[in-house]
Design a protein around this motif. Structure first.
Motif, mmCIF file in Angstrom:
data_model
loop_
_atom_site.group_PDB
_atom_site.id
_atom_site.type_symbol
_atom_site.label_atom_id
_atom_site.label_comp_id
_atom_site.label_asym_id
_atom_site.label_seq_id
_atom_site.Cartn_x
_atom_site.Cartn_y
_atom_site.Cartn_z
ATOM 1 N N VAL A 112 0.956 -1.181 -0.071
ATOM 2 C CA VAL A 112 0.115 0.205 0.067
ATOM 3 C C VAL A 112 0.894 1.229 -0.009
ATOM 4 C CG1 VAL A 112 -1.702 1.330 1.283
ATOM 5 C CG2 VAL A 112 -1.826 -1.241 1.054
ATOM 6 N N GLY A 113 2.163 1.291 0.867
ATOM 7 C CA GLY A 113 2.818 2.413 0.736
ATOM 8 C C GLY A 113 3.558 2.737 -0.366
ATOM 9 N N VAL A 114 4.070 1.646 -0.985
ATOM 10 C CA VAL A 114 4.627 1.678 -2.410
ATOM 11 C C VAL A 114 3.744 2.528 -3.306
ATOM 12 C CG1 VAL A 114 5.778 0.445 -4.387
ATOM 13 C CG2 VAL A 114 6.417 0.093 -2.031
ATOM 14 N N ALA A 115 2.419 1.787 -3.497
ATOM 15 C CA ALA A 115 1.411 2.519 -4.265
ATOM 16 C C ALA A 115 1.179 3.769 -4.075
ATOM 17 C CB ALA A 115 -0.005 1.563 -4.210
ATOM 18 N N GLY A 156 1.943 8.572 5.056
ATOM 19 C CA GLY A 156 3.368 9.215 5.158
ATOM 20 C C GLY A 156 3.595 9.509 3.733
ATOM 21 N N ALA A 157 3.385 8.264 2.690
ATOM 22 C CA ALA A 157 3.918 8.688 1.528
ATOM 23 C C ALA A 157 3.342 9.895 0.768
ATOM 24 C CB ALA A 157 3.525 7.432 0.575
ATOM 25 N N PHE A 158 2.349 10.349 0.829
ATOM 26 C CA PHE A 158 1.559 11.357 0.364
ATOM 27 C C PHE A 158 2.258 12.679 0.943
ATOM 28 C CE2 PHE A 158 -1.872 8.333 -0.788
ATOM 29 C CZ PHE A 158 -1.746 8.501 -2.205
ATOM 30 N N ALA A 159 2.492 12.297 2.199
ATOM 31 C CA ALA A 159 3.070 13.779 2.938
ATOM 32 C C ALA A 159 4.453 14.070 2.617
ATOM 33 C CB ALA A 159 3.017 13.572 4.510
ATOM 34 N N VAL A 160 5.220 12.990 2.676
ATOM 35 C CA VAL A 160 6.618 12.977 2.023
ATOM 36 C C VAL A 160 6.609 13.777 0.677
ATOM 37 C CG1 VAL A 160 8.638 12.003 1.527
ATOM 38 C CG2 VAL A 160 7.717 11.561 3.798
ATOM 39 N N MET A 161 6.158 12.924 -0.102
ATOM 40 C CA MET A 161 5.995 13.477 -1.574
ATOM 41 C C MET A 161 5.582 14.916 -1.920
ATOM 42 S SD MET A 161 7.534 11.054 -3.165
ATOM 43 C CE MET A 161 7.245 11.205 -5.095
ATOM 44 N N HIS A 162 4.634 15.292 -1.119
ATOM 45 C CA HIS A 162 3.862 16.698 -1.122
ATOM 46 C C HIS A 162 4.909 17.590 -0.545
ATOM 47 C CE1 HIS A 162 0.382 19.458 -1.578
ATOM 48 N NE2 HIS A 162 0.912 19.930 -0.616
ATOM 49 N N ALA A 163 5.753 17.350 0.487
ATOM 50 C CA ALA A 163 6.866 18.268 1.017
ATOM 51 C C ALA A 163 7.700 18.464 0.303
ATOM 52 C CB ALA A 163 6.828 18.022 2.611
ATOM 53 N N ILE A 194 12.389 8.683 -0.177
ATOM 54 C CA ILE A 194 12.121 7.417 0.038
ATOM 55 C C ILE A 194 12.800 6.711 1.266
ATOM 56 C CG2 ILE A 194 13.026 5.065 -0.856
ATOM 57 C CD1 ILE A 194 12.810 6.396 -3.747
ATOM 58 N N PRO A 195 14.117 7.039 1.774
ATOM 59 C CA PRO A 195 14.339 6.721 3.169
ATOM 60 C C PRO A 195 13.567 7.374 4.318
ATOM 61 C CG PRO A 195 16.154 7.696 2.145
ATOM 62 C CD PRO A 195 15.162 7.637 1.068
ATOM 63 N N THR A 196 13.325 8.576 4.052
ATOM 64 C CA THR A 196 12.463 9.138 4.903
ATOM 65 C C THR A 196 11.074 8.563 5.271
ATOM 66 O OG1 THR A 196 13.431 11.524 4.539
ATOM 67 C CG2 THR A 196 11.360 11.642 5.494
ATOM 68 N N TRP A 197 10.635 8.267 4.058
ATOM 69 C CA TRP A 197 9.195 7.665 4.071
ATOM 70 C C TRP A 197 9.412 6.194 4.821
ATOM 71 C CZ3 TRP A 197 8.381 2.672 1.575
ATOM 72 C CH2 TRP A 197 7.003 2.156 1.933
ATOM 73 N N TYR A 198 10.206 5.428 4.457
ATOM 74 C CA TYR A 198 10.760 3.991 4.972
ATOM 75 C C TYR A 198 10.582 3.921 6.242
ATOM 76 C CZ TYR A 198 12.162 -0.782 5.174
ATOM 77 O OH TYR A 198 12.229 -2.250 5.748
ATOM 78 N N ALA A 447 13.986 14.076 7.264
ATOM 79 C CA ALA A 447 14.335 14.783 6.160
ATOM 80 C C ALA A 447 15.246 15.913 6.075
ATOM 81 C CB ALA A 447 13.128 15.247 5.369
ATOM 82 N N PHE A 448 15.321 16.598 7.271
ATOM 83 C CA PHE A 448 16.274 17.673 7.712
ATOM 84 C C PHE A 448 17.723 17.132 7.926
ATOM 85 C CE2 PHE A 448 18.424 19.802 11.409
ATOM 86 C CZ PHE A 448 18.794 20.694 10.791
#
Length: 458
Positions: A112-115, A156-163, A194-198, A447-448
């Motif tokens: 689900v997260g990768v999708a 979290g995936a959507f949040a990371v990509m959006h930011a 990618i590592p931030t999300w994982y 991420a920071f």
């Protein structure tokens, strides 16, 4: 709305902001006041405490409420219809089964997260989460356990990509203000995302799923049962319905990036038409009608109307509470709390990338909106960037990512996303603070740290 004249200094404004959050939490958690009522009351109190003129109090409230609903209500309503059509038709189950077969049952949350990471490249956080919710809930229903195990890797995936990753508006605006190369930012943003999300979303989601037993929301288990009398749609058709809004939205976000770079003219009529079709509400509306057409061959119009109508009822509270959260954030912005704190921090003398993160985080905490925090911080640190010699394009991109990290941390009661996630998952405010706020803080901090490490190496 033009920011109002500020009546107090930074110290007093900080005290008012802190007191407002405490009062809000006490009202909701201790006295069990409905979040919509509590947010509205505290917004009025903050406006009065910061000496917003009496004739400007209500317009300030309505501006914050209306601007948030303008961005959320259509997305949530149209997305809920798409989600309910996919759920009732069995399409969400088809997609979930296919993903699980590819990844394996034990890796269902990872699937689900990768999708969501793939979908999150062109689509904004709110729209992406709404479209993915039926898949998340279907997988959670099939394999059991806390819904957080499946929802947080996706959210979290959507949040990371959006930011972090263009063509989303925050990093695009920040890169423009700081002069960072957008193409390089896309690459570095993905490398860090990618590592931030994982770590911050997938691994934390599995931990939170064990610690917090969040049940499937009742809105998902609604009164319209899945239609088993008809053949469910194929995997290809489900992917077409899901990908259609993403492709349309990418017309807008991709062409926006192309106009910033200078590849196409913003005045071109065809570009303007395509970007209009790619606006998220229009893209979702087109997708709803496409889905209705797909399912109309085997179902009556009356049945389809009932499905759409049933999708709207459960989201009423979500929309109102989200709008009230935007109202609270709008009052804090109009009061000048965020800017006053940023002015104080600007003179502390921290390293540039650290100062960018801290200022962005303070703005995020003070007024709630991640996009406002990101773009405002970029504008505030731009003179500092220009005055610092020897900065490479890598340095500029890492500063943008650090700002984005600060704009992600500590999502709390003045952030509409806090209420959106909490209400969709039917978590109380205390649980949302212990889970969603922690995850957002992890994502922003990781991420920071990766951006700071990258600035030292490259």
């Amino acid at each position: 709305m033009t920011e109002l004249t500020h009546a107090y200094g930074a110290g007093t404004l900080l005290g008012i902001a802190a007191a407002s959050v405490v009062i809000l939490l006490v009202l909701i958690m201790r006295f069990r006041v409905h979040a919509f009522l509590a947010l509205t009351l505290v917004s009025i109190l903050v406006a009065l405490a910061t000496k917003v003129p009496f004739d400007k109090v209500v317009p300030t409230l309505l501006n914050g409420f209306g601007s948030t609903l303008a961005g959320v209500a259509l997305l949530v309503g149209l997305g809920a219809m798409i989600g309910r059509l996919l759920e009732v038709s069995g399409g969400a189950q088809v997609l979930a089964d296919t993903l699980i077969n590819k990844f394996g049952e034990k890796r269902a949350p990872l699937a689900v997260g990768v999708a969501s990471l793939m979908f999150g490249f062109p689509i904004f956080f709110d729209a992406g989460l709404v479209v993915m919710l039926p898949i998340i809930f279907s997988v959670a229903k099939q394999f059991g356990g806390s819904t957080l195990k499946y929802a947080f890797p996706a959210a979290g995936a959507f949040a990371v990509m959006h930011a972090l990753v263009p063509p989303h508006p925050g990093p695009v605006a920040a890169s423009e203000l700081l002069g960072a190369n957008i193409g390089l930012l896309v690459i570095l943003g993905l490398v860090i995302a990618i590592p931030t999300w994982y770590i911050g979303a997938y691994l934390y989601g599995q931990y939170a799923g064990k610690k917090f037993d969040v049940k499937l929301p009742s809105s998902f288990l609604g009164d319209i049962e899945r239609d088993t009398s008809h053949q469910p749609p194929s995997f290809g058709m489900v992917m077409t319905i899901l990908m259609l809004p993403l492709v349309l939205i990418f017309l807008d976000t991709g062409l926006n990036t192309a106009t910033v770079i200078g590849w196409v003219s913003a005045d071109n009529t065809l570009v303007q038409i395509l970007r209009m079709l790619g606006k998220t509400p229009v893209a979702l509306l087109i997708t709803v009608f496409f889905a209705l057409q797909v399912f109309s061959g085997s179902r009556s119009r009356q049945h389809l109307e009932k499905i759409c109508d049933g999708a709207l009822g459960p989201i009423c509270a979500i929309v109102l509470v989200t709008g009230a959260g935007g109202m609270f954030g709008g009052v804090l912005r109009a009061s000048g709390i965020g800017n006053a704190l940023a002015d104080v921090l600007g003179n502390i003398g921290l390293p540039l990338i650290v100062a960018a993160f801290v200022v962005s985080a303070i703005l995020r905490v003070a007024q709630g909106s991640a996009t406002v925090a990101l773009t405002t911080t970029a504008a505030l640190v731009a003179p500092m960037v220009q005055a610092t010699p020897g900065l490479s394009q890598f340095d500029l991109c890492f500063i943008v990512i650090a700002i984005a990290g600060g704009a992600t941390v500590l999502s709390h009661v003045n952030d509409s996303g806090f209420w959106l996630v909490g209400r969709f998952l039917e978590m109380d405010e205390k649980t949302t603070l212990k889970t969603w706020t922690v995850m957002e803080t992890l994502l922003g901090t990781i991420a920071f740290l990766l951006a700071a490490l990258g600035s030292l190496i490259l």
